[in-house]
Design a protein around this motif. Structure first.
Motif, PDB file in Angstrom:
ATOM      1  N   ASN A  23       1.146   0.894   3.800  1.00 55.54           N
ATOM      2  CA  ASN A  23       0.518   1.845   4.714  1.00 55.54           C
ATOM      3  C   ASN A  23       0.576   3.268   4.170  1.00 55.54           C
ATOM      4  OD1 ASN A  23      -0.935   2.373   7.034  1.00 55.54           O
ATOM      5  ND2 ASN A  23       0.881   2.698   8.287  1.00 55.54           N
ATOM      6  N   THR A  24       0.211   3.408   2.893  1.00 55.20           N
ATOM      7  CA  THR A  24       0.252   4.721   2.274  1.00 55.20           C
ATOM      8  C   THR A  24      -1.063   5.477   2.429  1.00 55.20           C
ATOM      9  OG1 THR A  24      -0.424   3.726   0.171  1.00 55.20           O
ATOM     10  CG2 THR A  24       1.930   3.988   0.556  1.00 55.20           C
ATOM     11  N   GLN A  25      -2.077   4.827   2.988  1.00 56.00           N
ATOM     12  CA  GLN A  25      -3.379   5.466   3.144  1.00 56.00           C
ATOM     13  C   GLN A  25      -3.269   6.625   4.139  1.00 56.00           C
ATOM     14  OE1 GLN A  25      -5.904   5.035   1.461  1.00 56.00           O
ATOM     15  NE2 GLN A  25      -7.788   5.430   2.556  1.00 56.00           N
ATOM     16  N   PRO A  26      -3.667   7.848   3.753  1.00 54.92           N
ATOM     17  CA  PRO A  26      -3.584   8.979   4.685  1.00 54.92           C
ATOM     18  C   PRO A  26      -4.470   8.778   5.909  1.00 54.92           C
ATOM     19  CG  PRO A  26      -3.947   9.721   2.431  1.00 54.92           C
ATOM     20  CD  PRO A  26      -4.164   8.242   2.426  1.00 54.92           C
ATOM     21  N   ASN A  27      -4.071   9.373   7.014  1.00 54.64           N
ATOM     22  CA  ASN A  27      -4.886   9.307   8.227  1.00 54.64           C
ATOM     23  C   ASN A  27      -6.193  10.079   8.033  1.00 54.64           C
ATOM     24  OD1 ASN A  27      -2.916   7.857   9.562  1.00 54.64           O
ATOM     25  ND2 ASN A  27      -2.000   9.672  10.491  1.00 54.64           N
ATOM     26  N   ALA A  48     -19.017  -1.375   0.598  1.00 57.52           N
ATOM     27  CA  ALA A  48     -19.215  -1.142  -0.839  1.00 57.52           C
ATOM     28  C   ALA A  48     -19.383  -2.457  -1.587  1.00 57.52           C
ATOM     29  CB  ALA A  48     -18.041  -0.352  -1.404  1.00 57.52           C
ATOM     30  N   ALA A  49     -18.553  -3.434  -1.252  1.00 58.43           N
ATOM     31  CA  ALA A  49     -18.646  -4.732  -1.928  1.00 58.43           C
ATOM     32  C   ALA A  49     -19.977  -5.417  -1.635  1.00 58.43           C
ATOM     33  CB  ALA A  49     -17.485  -5.622  -1.506  1.00 58.43           C
ATOM     34  N   SER A 143      -2.428  -3.119   5.809  1.00 59.82           N
ATOM     35  CA  SER A 143      -3.280  -2.272   6.609  1.00 59.82           C
ATOM     36  C   SER A 143      -4.748  -2.379   6.316  1.00 59.82           C
ATOM     37  CB  SER A 143      -2.834  -0.818   6.507  1.00 59.82           C
ATOM     38  OG  SER A 143      -2.901  -0.380   5.189  1.00 59.82           O
ATOM     39  N   ILE A 144      -5.137  -2.267   5.059  1.00 56.82           N
ATOM     40  CA  ILE A 144      -6.574  -2.209   4.863  1.00 56.82           C
ATOM     41  C   ILE A 144      -7.193  -3.532   5.101  1.00 56.82           C
ATOM     42  CG2 ILE A 144      -8.374  -2.086   3.169  1.00 56.82           C
ATOM     43  CD1 ILE A 144      -7.724   0.386   2.561  1.00 56.82           C
ATOM     44  N   ALA A 184     -14.554   3.011  -3.358  1.00 59.83           N
ATOM     45  CA  ALA A 184     -15.005   3.538  -2.068  1.00 59.83           C
ATOM     46  C   ALA A 184     -13.819   3.836  -1.157  1.00 59.83           C
ATOM     47  CB  ALA A 184     -15.950   2.546  -1.397  1.00 59.83           C
ATOM     48  N   GLU A 185     -12.856   2.936  -1.146  1.00 56.10           N
ATOM     49  CA  GLU A 185     -11.669   3.138  -0.302  1.00 56.10           C
ATOM     50  C   GLU A 185     -10.906   4.391  -0.723  1.00 56.10           C
ATOM     51  OE1 GLU A 185      -7.632   3.214   0.719  1.00 56.10           O
ATOM     52  OE2 GLU A 185      -8.231   2.557  -1.269  1.00 56.10           O
TER      53      GLU A 185
END
Length: 205
Positions: A23-27, A48-49, A143-144, A184-185
């Motif tokens: 869960n390191t993705q920033p808000n 994107a895929a 998370s993703i 893209a992510e």
């Protein structure tokens, strides 16, 4: 040279599954809550895929149009449910169910390519076992999404196809779609949610 570059990507992709799980993705500054932000990330990845896959299927591989259209339709269902959720604060459960169905559809699309690549069953099993270990280590906070995980697994499997094989072009398509998804992510990291960037993808006539 191609195999070296692709191998590095495949290993990086599997490692990325693990870091995403932490869960390191920033808000996103305008997200309603964690579920909102995570769903946007997932849709960005899937969008994107699918755009990448659509280009190749439309141009050179019409035999995959039907399974692609199923994935595109599942994506549209998620997008519509998510848009309603953001507008009217409807139940997260409806969006979550649609996401599960989208994941299944994307896996079916990947499997269609994979079956025609004639990948050795033991190779598929080995990659999936490694991914399962990383998922377990990440705990419940993946998370993703299983969407990104499945794309990265598919890329790692595709990487096992030698460049000289007649199926190598199919492998390159799967790898390219995954690279687009990861790029893209990363590009939306910490950016505001913008639904115009992830609108439904047209089906293939």
């Amino acid at each position: 040279m191609r195999r070296l570059k692709v191998a590095a990507f495949a290993l990086g992709g599997i490692a990325f599954i693990n870091t995403t799980g932490c869960n390191t993705q920033p808000n996103h500054p305008n997200q309603l809550n964690a579920f909102d932000g995570t769903t946007y990330d997932m849709l960005t990845v899937a969008h994107a895929a699918l755009v990448s896959f659509r280009t190749e299927v439309t141009t050179d591989y019409p035999q995959y149009a039907s399974v692609f259209n199923e994935a595109a339709a599942a994506y549209s269902t998620v997008f519509n449910a998510y848009s309603l959720y953001r507008r009217a604060s409807t139940s997260e459960a409806d969006v979550a169910v649609a996401i599960s169905k989208l994941t299944v559809s994307i896996v079916s699309l990947e499997n269609a390519f994979q079956s025609d690549m004639h990948v050795a069953p033991e190779t598929v099993l080995e990659v999936r076992k490694k991914a399962k270990k990383l998922r377990g280590a990440a705990g419940p906070n993946v998370s993703i999404s299983d969407v990104l995980t499945e794309l990265e697994i598919a890329a790692a499997i595709a990487e096992s196809i030698p460049g000289a094989q007649p199926y190598s072009r199919l492998a390159e398509i799967v790898i390219a779609a995954t690279q687009q998804a990861v790029a893209a992510e990363r590009s939306i990291s910490g950016q505001a949610i913008d639904l115009s960037t992830i609108e439904p993808i047209a089906s293939i006539p």
